[in-house]
Motif scaffolding. Structure first.
Motif, PDB file in Angstrom:
ATOM      1  N   TRP A 310       0.817  -1.209   0.000  1.00  0.00           N
ATOM      2  CA  TRP A 310       0.000   0.000   0.000  1.00  0.00           C
ATOM      3  C   TRP A 310       0.859   1.271   0.000  1.00  0.00           C
ATOM      4  O   TRP A 310       0.341   2.363   0.148  1.00  0.00           O
ATOM      5  CB  TRP A 310      -0.931  -0.025   1.210  1.00  0.00           C
ATOM      6  N   LYS A 311       2.160   1.108  -0.137  1.00  0.00           N
ATOM      7  CA  LYS A 311       3.114   2.213  -0.173  1.00  0.00           C
ATOM      8  C   LYS A 311       2.945   3.139   1.028  1.00  0.00           C
ATOM      9  O   LYS A 311       2.835   4.376   0.900  1.00  0.00           O
ATOM     10  CB  LYS A 311       3.003   2.993  -1.492  1.00  0.00           C
ATOM     11  N   VAL A 312       2.934   2.522   2.203  1.00  0.00           N
ATOM     12  CA  VAL A 312       2.828   3.258   3.467  1.00  0.00           C
ATOM     13  C   VAL A 312       4.061   2.957   4.311  1.00  0.00           C
ATOM     14  O   VAL A 312       4.452   1.803   4.468  1.00  0.00           O
ATOM     15  CB  VAL A 312       1.552   2.878   4.246  1.00  0.00           C
ATOM     16  N   ILE A 313       4.660   4.009   4.845  1.00  0.00           N
ATOM     17  CA  ILE A 313       5.816   3.891   5.735  1.00  0.00           C
ATOM     18  C   ILE A 313       5.449   4.472   7.095  1.00  0.00           C
ATOM     19  O   ILE A 313       4.859   5.555   7.178  1.00  0.00           O
ATOM     20  CB  ILE A 313       7.029   4.664   5.163  1.00  0.00           C
ATOM     21  N   VAL A 314       5.784   3.729   8.147  1.00  0.00           N
ATOM     22  CA  VAL A 314       5.617   4.231   9.510  1.00  0.00           C
ATOM     23  C   VAL A 314       6.999   4.276  10.146  1.00  0.00           C
ATOM     24  O   VAL A 314       7.693   3.268  10.202  1.00  0.00           O
ATOM     25  CB  VAL A 314       4.678   3.339  10.344  1.00  0.00           C
ATOM     26  N   GLU A 315       7.403   5.456  10.614  1.00  0.00           N
ATOM     27  CA  GLU A 315       8.725   5.616  11.200  1.00  0.00           C
ATOM     28  C   GLU A 315       8.609   6.090  12.638  1.00  0.00           C
ATOM     29  O   GLU A 315       7.772   6.949  12.960  1.00  0.00           O
ATOM     30  CB  GLU A 315       9.565   6.609  10.394  1.00  0.00           C
ATOM     31  N   TYR A 316       9.473   5.518  13.504  1.00  0.00           N
ATOM     32  CA  TYR A 316       9.545   6.003  14.881  1.00  0.00           C
ATOM     33  C   TYR A 316      10.552   7.131  14.930  1.00  0.00           C
ATOM     34  O   TYR A 316      11.703   6.982  14.527  1.00  0.00           O
ATOM     35  CB  TYR A 316       9.961   4.894  15.849  1.00  0.00           C
ATOM     36  N   ASP A 317      10.126   8.280  15.443  1.00  0.00           N
ATOM     37  CA  ASP A 317      10.945   9.478  15.475  1.00  0.00           C
ATOM     38  C   ASP A 317      11.542   9.638  16.870  1.00  0.00           C
ATOM     39  O   ASP A 317      10.919  10.214  17.765  1.00  0.00           O
ATOM     40  CB  ASP A 317      10.073  10.690  15.146  1.00  0.00           C
ATOM     41  N   GLY A 318      12.739   9.118  17.090  1.00  0.00           N
ATOM     42  CA  GLY A 318      13.403   9.261  18.377  1.00  0.00           C
ATOM     43  C   GLY A 318      14.004  10.641  18.544  1.00  0.00           C
ATOM     44  O   GLY A 318      14.029  11.457  17.615  1.00  0.00           O
ATOM     45  N   ASP A 319      14.522  10.922  19.738  1.00  0.00           N
ATOM     46  CA  ASP A 319      15.060  12.248  20.021  1.00  0.00           C
ATOM     47  C   ASP A 319      16.224  12.602  19.114  1.00  0.00           C
ATOM     48  O   ASP A 319      16.452  13.772  18.802  1.00  0.00           O
ATOM     49  CB  ASP A 319      15.522  12.335  21.482  1.00  0.00           C
ATOM     50  N   GLN A 320      17.014  11.593  18.698  1.00  0.00           N
ATOM     51  CA  GLN A 320      18.168  11.893  17.859  1.00  0.00           C
ATOM     52  C   GLN A 320      17.749  12.498  16.528  1.00  0.00           C
ATOM     53  O   GLN A 320      18.509  13.233  15.903  1.00  0.00           O
ATOM     54  CB  GLN A 320      19.015  10.629  17.617  1.00  0.00           C
ATOM     55  N   HIS A 321      16.513  12.205  16.090  1.00  0.00           N
ATOM     56  CA  HIS A 321      16.030  12.763  14.833  1.00  0.00           C
ATOM     57  C   HIS A 321      15.714  14.250  14.965  1.00  0.00           C
ATOM     58  O   HIS A 321      15.666  14.974  13.977  1.00  0.00           O
ATOM     59  CB  HIS A 321      14.772  12.020  14.368  1.00  0.00           C
ATOM     60  N   ARG A 322      15.494  14.686  16.211  1.00  0.00           N
ATOM     61  CA  ARG A 322      15.121  16.082  16.443  1.00  0.00           C
ATOM     62  C   ARG A 322      16.294  16.921  16.925  1.00  0.00           C
ATOM     63  O   ARG A 322      16.415  18.093  16.588  1.00  0.00           O
ATOM     64  CB  ARG A 322      13.986  16.116  17.480  1.00  0.00           C
TER      65      ARG A 322
END
Length: 375
Positions: A310-322
């Protein structure tokens, strides 16, 4: 302290046993001087290398320092196990696990047979980062958030004796939970439960860890990094399955259940928990960290949870990403390219996983339906 008063180079600034000190000429009187402290009975270390403020808000880091301090005391047949071994291997557990009364009070496990196997390892990146000379204090409370200092877990085989000293929980184990290897901690090579045996020991601590915790720890054990790391993966689902089949002690049923959900490819504990959350809500199982390419076949990057159909991505956004500028900019670049390649990307923060999971489930479900998924 004058140069002649320093410990001999063979002892260095790391903890040492009293027998080691006497063997190189340090007298009992000298060892009683205030410039030495005793993190554990029978162990000494220079006071300036035993920084009381070195307590970390991350208990697994604290455990690594405590294990370093206790290492000179390990006798024949003794090895680090349970949550102490998990911290040394870098295995992810919830912070609450290290201070849990259930972990500390769990009785000896009833297993069958006795076998040990030896291999040589180096500390993983997670633990190696904390190989400084500083040691955690020996008091019962830390200076951060008044958190209790975690206890160490030291086990013995049939040939060894279970330790009895303040700050240490002793166990007597037999195969398959008594399988051991060697691990380097500072200048010492010590015995420690193999990653597989450590995971099985955790399964026996059924009052302290959830099934999701065990799956996340198992994901770490079988993870094969994109870029080679020495000693990784630690094991495979098949090898863990053989160990579970051999096991006859407490937690066997939980181990067998967790094993069915362990997957290769999860890069972090939150990613594992997010996957379990979505699958538990009846959503399809995603691919884990596959490479995503654009329409021209050029690599965009790896995505955490991918529903490719279904061309869906779910990503976990940890603190290092911010908090890390370079990481944030790279993430934004990837996000733009995913979107241009017709992928729908959902980003989940800690609150969406631990505080409002129902909202996260609802959001992912709605996007999947919009992309053509039918329950």
């Amino acid at each position: 302290m004058s140069p002649r008063e320093l410990p001999p180079p063979s002892l260095g600034v790391e903890p040492f046993a009293l027998d080691e000190a006497r063997a190189v000429g340090l007298t009992v009187g000298r060892l009683r001087h205030r410039d030495f402290v005793s993190p554990f009975h029978g162990v000494r270390v220079l006071a300036e290398a035993n920084t009381a403020d070195a307590v970390s808000e991350y208990p697994e880091r604290h455990v690594v320092e405590l294990a370093r301090a206790y290492a000179p005391r390990l006798s024949a047949g003794q090895f680090f196990s349970h949550t102490t071994a998990s911290a040394l291997w870098g295995m992810p557990l919830p912070s609450s696990a290290y201070g849990s009364a259930a972990l500390h009070d769990r009785a000896q496990q009833n297993n069958q047979g006795a076998r040990t196997s030896l291999r040589q390892h180096s500390l993983p990146q997670h633990a190696a980062a904390f190989q400084s000379p500083s040691l955690a204090p020996s008091s019962t409370q830390s200076s951060l958030h008044n958190v209790k200092i975690p206890l160490l877990h030291v086990s013995a085989t049939k040939r060894g004796h279970s330790p009895r000293t303040a700050g240490v929980v002793g166990h007597r184990l037999t195969a398959p939970t008594a399988e051991v290897t060697t691990l380097r901690i500072g200048r010492r090579s010590v015995l420690i439960s193999t990653p597989e045996a450590t995971w099985l020991q955790l399964c026996a601590l059924d009052d302290a860890l959830t099934n999701a915790d065990l799956v996340a720890a198992g994901d770490y054990v079988v993870r094969e990094p994109e870029y080679p790391e020495r000693g990784r993966p630690f094991s495979s689902r098949e090898s863990l399955g053989l160990l579970v089949d051999q096991y006859r002690g407490r937690g066997k049923r939980r181990a067998a259940e967790a094993l069915t959900h362990i997957r290769q490819g999860s890069d972090s504990r939150p990613e594992s928990l997010l996957r379990l959350l979505l699958i538990g809500a009846g959503l399809p199982e995603p691919e884990l960290n596959p490479i995503i390419r654009d329409r021209d076949g050029q690599r965009i990057g790896r995505a955490d949870l991918v529903f490719r159909e279904w061309k869906v991505i779910v990503e976990y956004d940890g603190d290092q990403h911010r908090t890390r500028t370079a990481q944030y900019e790279h993430d934004m670049w990837r996000l733009e390219r995913y979107t241009l390649s017709d992928w729908s990307v959902l980003r989940v923060r800690a609150a969406g996983l631990f505080i409002s999971p129902e909202a996260t489930i609802r959001h992912v479900r709605e996007v999947l339906k919009a992309r053509g998924w039918h329950p």
